[in-house]
Design an enzyme around this catalytic site. Structure first.
Site, short mmCIF file in Angstrom:
data_model
loop_
_atom_site.label_atom_id
_atom_site.label_comp_id
_atom_site.label_asym_id
_atom_site.label_seq_id
_atom_site.Cartn_x
_atom_site.Cartn_y
_atom_site.Cartn_z
CB CYS A 213 -0.95 0.00 1.19
SG CYS A 213 -0.12 -0.02 2.80
CG HIS A 360 -4.24 0.42 4.56
ND1 HIS A 360 -3.48 -0.23 3.61
CD2 HIS A 360 -5.39 0.81 3.93
CE1 HIS A 360 -4.15 -0.25 2.46
NE2 HIS A 360 -5.29 0.37 2.62
CG ASN A 376 -8.05 1.03 0.15
OD1 ASN A 376 -6.84 0.96 0.34
ND2 ASN A 376 -8.90 0.24 0.78
#
Length: 426
Positions: A213, A360, A376
């Site tokens: 990520c 994250h 995202n």
């Protein structure tokens, strides 16, 4: 007389075609049968095909005849199905629905035992979702997605990827420097802003099963920054967005502290760019969902990126200012076991968020007075087409948006106010 017969015959043909079409349009598509099941799961009826005039009906009939089969109607996706209509005690029904789910996401399991375990996780997810959605006080809706039959350890390893840093935040750089865009004063910043409206935010991508990520968030920020520069130079083509390589960062930034699919930080990624001076495009250096044996950077096809420094974001006001003045920015986040992973739409709030537990990275691409818009890297079937709206009512702070968030200060950064007249809404 012959002319009259021709007219009558033509009218009869058109009447027969109309009757046939009406009959076909009233027939729902047969429900697919599944092996070893006594009865199939009844999904909601498909939408009827509608026509504006008789010419469209005739054209539709020619299409049917030409293809020798009835056109398929749009089937309601499993991710949009009303989960309250599923009886989890009805084995036939849940097996059938789970079968649809695995096909939708192309999931394949090797043993019957694993299928049973996955389906049990799936059932537990449905129970949790229905329980949440029955709460009238909630401002967002949950739903099933690609993560719905995965264990939490799998999600942590495959879908997250933020490594916490033991870094003392440096003193802030001056607001105006030789290598930073001039910032608009806080009292003149728009109440709301969304970079997606101007065609310079690439669609949400998929990190797949790699804890990358940090790489996706960093690349997303850089893509928009560079497209802002293109706009200022009159070179931007909205039909040909600039897309950079996440794999480039995965393979080549290890000496700066990143750990590939085992996580990293966006500060480390931007520090790598201070030395590399650029990245390849994702076409030149495609994503392969794992770390390569060596860095494959093609220096002859480098997209020039002049990063001078990575700047931290420590407050809500700073995040708003950064989004408007500079562009999208990487943001840290604490994703929880149930609430975040099941997000479908609405204004996200999570009382279980703990700022210090960030795990994250996402990309903040806009804001309103009520929420931040975050991009995202779990694909476009998660959340609101790959995005989540996070409430600004202390939730953003609680979820860790200001814990480990950075944006790149660039030599050739472009002041937003100076290109506002060149920004065109989609």
């Amino acid at each position: 007389m012959k002319f009259s017969i021709v007219i009558v015959n033509q009218l009869l043909i058109e009447i027969l075609i109309l009757l046939l079409v009406l009959d076909l349009s009233n027939q729902s598509e047969p429900i697919k049968l599944y092996p070893n099941l006594k009865q199939p799961l009844s999904l909601p009826e498909r939408e009827k095909i509608k026509f504006d005039n008789f010419e469209e009906i005739k054209l539709h009939m020619k299409t049917i005849i030409g293809n020798t089969e009835k056109p398929k109607k749009n089937k309601i996706s499993v991710i949009d199905f009303d989960l309250t209509k599923i009886d989890l005690k009805n084995v036939t029904q849940i097996v059938s629905f789970y079968n649809d789910y695995t096909k939708h996401f192309n999931k394949k399991y090797e043993t019957k035992h694993e299928v049973e375990e996955r389906m049990n996780i799936f059932k537990e997810t449905i129970v949790s979702i229905n329980e949440h959605n029955s709460d009238d006080c909630s401002h967002y809706t949950q739903g099933i997605n690609e993560l719905s039959d995965m264990t939490w350890p799998e999600i942590v390893k495959q879908k997250l990827g933020l490594n916490k840093e033991n870094v003392t935040k440096k003193s802030k750089l001056p607001t105006i420097t030789l290598y930073s865009a001039t910032e608009t004063p806080a009292n003149k910043i728009p109440v709301e802003w969304d970079w997606r409206k101007y065609g310079i935010v690439t669609p949400p991508k998929k990190q797949l099963t790699c804890g990358s990520c940090w790489s996706f968030s960093s690349v997303s920020v850089l893509e928009t920054y560079l497209m802002k520069i293109q706009i200022s130079e009159g070179k931007f083509d909205p039909k040909n967005q600039l897309t950079l390589s996440e794999q480039n960062l995965l393979d080549c930034s290890g000496s700066f502290g990143t750990q590939g699919c085992d996580g990293g930080s966006t500060r480390m990624a931007f520090n790598y760019l201070k030395e590399s001076k650029g990245l390849n495009t994702d076409k030149e250096y495609p994503y392969i969902n794992k770390v390569s044996s060596s860095c494959q950077l093609n220096k002859e096809k480098l997209v020039n990126i002049e990063v001078k420094e990575s700047q931290s974001i420590d407050s809500e006001d700073e995040l708003v200012s950064t989004i408007y003045n500079h562009g999208p920015t990487t943001v840290s986040f604490h994703t929880t076991k149930k609430n975040f992973k099941n997000y479908k739409n609405g204004l996200f709030e999570d009382p279980k968020c703990i700022a210090k537990n960030i795990n994250h990275y996402m990309t903040a691409v806009g804001y309103t007075a009520d929420y931040f818009i975050l991009k995202n890297s779990w694909g476009q079937e998660w959340g609101e087409d790959g995005y989540i709206r996070v409430s600004r009512a202390k939730v953003a702070e609680n979820c860790g948006l200001f814990e480990q968030s950075y944006y790149p200060v660039m030599t050739n950064a472009v002041e937003t106010d100076k290109i506002k007249d060149k920004l065109k809404k989609n």
